[in-house]
Design a protein around this motif. Structure first.
Motif, mmCIF file in Angstrom:
data_model
loop_
_atom_site.group_PDB
_atom_site.id
_atom_site.type_symbol
_atom_site.label_atom_id
_atom_site.label_comp_id
_atom_site.label_asym_id
_atom_site.label_seq_id
_atom_site.Cartn_x
_atom_site.Cartn_y
_atom_site.Cartn_z
ATOM 1 N N PHE A 35 -0.596 -1.255 -8.938
ATOM 2 C CA PHE A 35 0.079 -1.358 -10.232
ATOM 3 C C PHE A 35 1.376 -0.562 -10.259
ATOM 4 C CE2 PHE A 35 -4.160 -2.735 -11.689
ATOM 5 C CZ PHE A 35 -3.777 -3.967 -12.193
ATOM 6 N N ALA A 36 1.403 0.597 -9.612
ATOM 7 C CA ALA A 36 2.638 1.386 -9.563
ATOM 8 C C ALA A 36 3.722 0.623 -8.785
ATOM 9 C CB ALA A 36 2.368 2.734 -8.917
ATOM 10 N N PHE A 37 3.351 0.096 -7.617
ATOM 11 C CA PHE A 37 4.315 -0.660 -6.813
ATOM 12 C C PHE A 37 4.751 -1.942 -7.509
ATOM 13 C CE2 PHE A 37 2.426 1.361 -2.801
ATOM 14 C CZ PHE A 37 3.422 2.320 -2.752
ATOM 15 N N TYR A 38 3.840 -2.583 -8.179
ATOM 16 C CA TYR A 38 4.160 -3.836 -8.869
ATOM 17 C C TYR A 38 5.213 -3.606 -9.955
ATOM 18 C CZ TYR A 38 3.690 -7.925 -11.858
ATOM 19 O OH TYR A 38 3.948 -9.035 -12.622
ATOM 20 N N GLU A 39 5.010 -2.574 -10.750
ATOM 21 C CA GLU A 39 5.978 -2.288 -11.825
ATOM 22 C C GLU A 39 7.356 -1.959 -11.247
ATOM 23 O OE1 GLU A 39 5.745 -2.768 -15.058
ATOM 24 O OE2 GLU A 39 3.735 -3.553 -14.697
ATOM 25 N N GLN A 40 7.386 -1.160 -10.184
ATOM 26 C CA GLN A 40 8.672 -0.812 -9.569
ATOM 27 C C GLN A 40 9.328 -2.037 -8.932
ATOM 28 O OE1 GLN A 40 10.386 2.039 -9.844
ATOM 29 N NE2 GLN A 40 8.736 2.574 -11.240
ATOM 30 N N ALA A 41 8.553 -2.841 -8.239
ATOM 31 C CA ALA A 41 9.102 -4.041 -7.599
ATOM 32 C C ALA A 41 9.644 -5.005 -8.645
ATOM 33 C CB ALA A 41 8.027 -4.730 -6.753
ATOM 34 N N ARG A 42 8.932 -5.151 -9.730
ATOM 35 C CA ARG A 42 9.382 -6.060 -10.790
ATOM 36 C C ARG A 42 10.710 -5.589 -11.389
ATOM 37 N NH1 ARG A 42 5.718 -7.801 -15.823
ATOM 38 N NH2 ARG A 42 6.071 -5.632 -16.266
ATOM 39 N N ALA A 46 14.136 -7.654 -11.012
ATOM 40 C CA ALA A 46 14.826 -8.023 -12.255
ATOM 41 C C ALA A 46 16.287 -7.570 -12.205
ATOM 42 C CB ALA A 46 14.115 -7.416 -13.459
ATOM 43 N N ALA A 47 16.502 -6.342 -11.707
ATOM 44 C CA ALA A 47 17.878 -5.846 -11.604
ATOM 45 C C ALA A 47 18.672 -6.706 -10.617
ATOM 46 C CB ALA A 47 17.874 -4.389 -11.154
ATOM 47 N N PHE A 48 18.074 -7.057 -9.491
ATOM 48 C CA PHE A 48 18.733 -7.893 -8.495
ATOM 49 C C PHE A 48 19.044 -9.285 -9.061
ATOM 50 C CE2 PHE A 48 18.564 -10.890 -4.916
ATOM 51 C CZ PHE A 48 19.595 -10.376 -4.146
ATOM 52 N N ASP A 53 15.099 -8.009 -18.847
ATOM 53 C CA ASP A 53 13.680 -7.802 -19.136
ATOM 54 C C ASP A 53 12.828 -8.292 -17.963
ATOM 55 O OD1 ASP A 53 11.196 -7.452 -20.222
ATOM 56 O OD2 ASP A 53 11.457 -8.886 -21.864
ATOM 57 N N PRO A 54 12.164 -7.361 -17.230
ATOM 58 C CA PRO A 54 11.327 -7.776 -16.095
ATOM 59 C C PRO A 54 10.201 -8.746 -16.486
ATOM 60 C CG PRO A 54 11.625 -5.396 -16.086
ATOM 61 C CD PRO A 54 12.201 -5.916 -17.374
ATOM 62 N N LYS A 55 9.822 -8.738 -17.743
ATOM 63 C CA LYS A 55 8.754 -9.640 -18.200
ATOM 64 C C LYS A 55 9.219 -11.095 -18.268
ATOM 65 C CE LYS A 55 6.437 -6.048 -20.779
ATOM 66 N NZ LYS A 55 6.090 -5.498 -22.067
ATOM 67 N N LYS A 56 10.527 -11.305 -18.178
ATOM 68 C CA LYS A 56 11.066 -12.658 -18.257
ATOM 69 C C LYS A 56 11.436 -13.232 -16.880
ATOM 70 C CE LYS A 56 12.862 -12.174 -22.932
ATOM 71 N NZ LYS A 56 14.058 -12.173 -23.768
ATOM 72 N N LEU A 57 10.952 -12.608 -15.823
ATOM 73 C CA LEU A 57 11.231 -13.124 -14.480
ATOM 74 C C LEU A 57 10.548 -14.468 -14.281
ATOM 75 C CD1 LEU A 57 10.741 -9.948 -12.235
ATOM 76 C CD2 LEU A 57 12.867 -11.178 -12.669
ATOM 77 N N ALA A 64 6.587 -12.720 -5.916
ATOM 78 C CA ALA A 64 7.145 -11.891 -4.842
ATOM 79 C C ALA A 64 6.899 -10.409 -5.115
ATOM 80 C CB ALA A 64 8.640 -12.166 -4.696
ATOM 81 N N SER A 65 7.067 -9.990 -6.350
ATOM 82 C CA SER A 65 6.804 -8.593 -6.722
ATOM 83 C C SER A 65 5.342 -8.250 -6.491
ATOM 84 C CB SER A 65 7.159 -8.353 -8.188
ATOM 85 O OG SER A 65 8.512 -8.613 -8.428
ATOM 86 N N SER A 66 4.467 -9.155 -6.867
ATOM 87 C CA SER A 66 3.038 -8.946 -6.708
ATOM 88 C C SER A 66 2.643 -8.892 -5.233
ATOM 89 C CB SER A 66 2.278 -10.065 -7.420
ATOM 90 O OG SER A 66 0.898 -9.884 -7.295
ATOM 91 N N ALA A 67 3.211 -9.778 -4.428
ATOM 92 C CA ALA A 67 2.908 -9.802 -2.993
ATOM 93 C C ALA A 67 3.354 -8.508 -2.326
ATOM 94 C CB ALA A 67 3.582 -11.002 -2.335
ATOM 95 N N PHE A 68 4.544 -8.034 -2.675
ATOM 96 C CA PHE A 68 5.027 -6.769 -2.127
ATOM 97 C C PHE A 68 4.095 -5.632 -2.503
ATOM 98 C CE2 PHE A 68 7.109 -2.764 -3.072
ATOM 99 C CZ PHE A 68 7.495 -2.384 -1.796
ATOM 100 N N ALA A 69 3.708 -5.574 -3.773
ATOM 101 C CA ALA A 69 2.842 -4.497 -4.250
ATOM 102 C C ALA A 69 1.492 -4.514 -3.526
ATOM 103 C CB ALA A 69 2.635 -4.623 -5.758
ATOM 104 N N GLY A 70 0.925 -5.688 -3.366
ATOM 105 C CA GLY A 70 -0.357 -5.799 -2.673
ATOM 106 C C GLY A 70 -0.257 -5.393 -1.215
ATOM 107 N N ALA A 71 0.810 -5.813 -0.558
ATOM 108 C CA ALA A 71 0.997 -5.461 0.855
ATOM 109 C C ALA A 71 1.180 -3.957 1.030
ATOM 110 C CB ALA A 71 2.192 -6.213 1.430
ATOM 111 N N ALA A 72 2.014 -3.350 0.193
ATOM 112 C CA ALA A 72 2.265 -1.911 0.296
ATOM 113 C C ALA A 72 0.992 -1.104 0.021
ATOM 114 C CB ALA A 72 3.379 -1.500 -0.672
ATOM 115 N N ALA A 73 0.274 -1.469 -1.018
ATOM 116 C CA ALA A 73 -0.974 -0.760 -1.341
ATOM 117 C C ALA A 73 -2.012 -0.947 -0.242
ATOM 118 C CB ALA A 73 -1.516 -1.243 -2.686
ATOM 119 N N SER A 74 -2.051 -2.132 0.374
ATOM 120 C CA SER A 74 -2.995 -2.398 1.458
ATOM 121 C C SER A 74 -2.715 -1.534 2.672
ATOM 122 C CB SER A 74 -2.933 -3.863 1.867
ATOM 123 O OG SER A 74 -3.424 -4.676 0.857
#
Length: 132
Positions: A35-42, A46-48, A53-57, A64-74
């Protein structure tokens, strides 16, 4: 169903719960990191994408944000997962049975054995596959 019957017959009903505490010990840190990585990735995505609003991606960037977060946490929790797997796959001893050499006595023992066997590299064995 066959697995449940086999485990119950050979290791008893408690064999179905082997490694349960190790599972809980690895699930908490994984979830917190995810969850920490997901929020940061989002936020970064969003900035990129120049979205305020990251909620409007769009769904693809959220994925992609979710996949990154899962991979990093794994990858980070890989040592806990390896120790958990070793605990779950060893034979459960019957009460009073002689403890064989190499039998693990819990999560801490499994982690220290991984470290002694292969050092830092051993703690992250399979991290790439786990992240994928």
């Amino acid at each position: 169903l066959d697995a449940i019957r086999t485990i119950s017959r050979t290791e008893g009903l408690l064999g179905l719960y082997k490694g349960y505490y190790a599972t809980l010990a690895s699930f908490g840190p994984f979830s917190a990191l995810y969850f920490a990585f997901y929020e940061q990735a989002r936020r970064l995505v969003a900035a990129f994408a120049q979205e305020k609003d990251p909620k409007k991606l769009p769904p693809t960037l959220t994925l992609a944000s979710s996949a990154f977060a899962g991979a990093a946490a794994s990858v980070i929790t890989c040592p806990l997962d390896l120790a958990k797997l070793r605990l779950q796959t060893q034979i459960r001893l019957k009460p009073g049975a002689k403890i064989p050499e190499g039998h693990l006595h819990g999560l801490r023992d499994a982690m220290s054995r991984l470290w002694r066997e292969a050092g830092l590299r051993g703690l992250f064995r399979g991290a790439g596959a786990r992240a994928a």
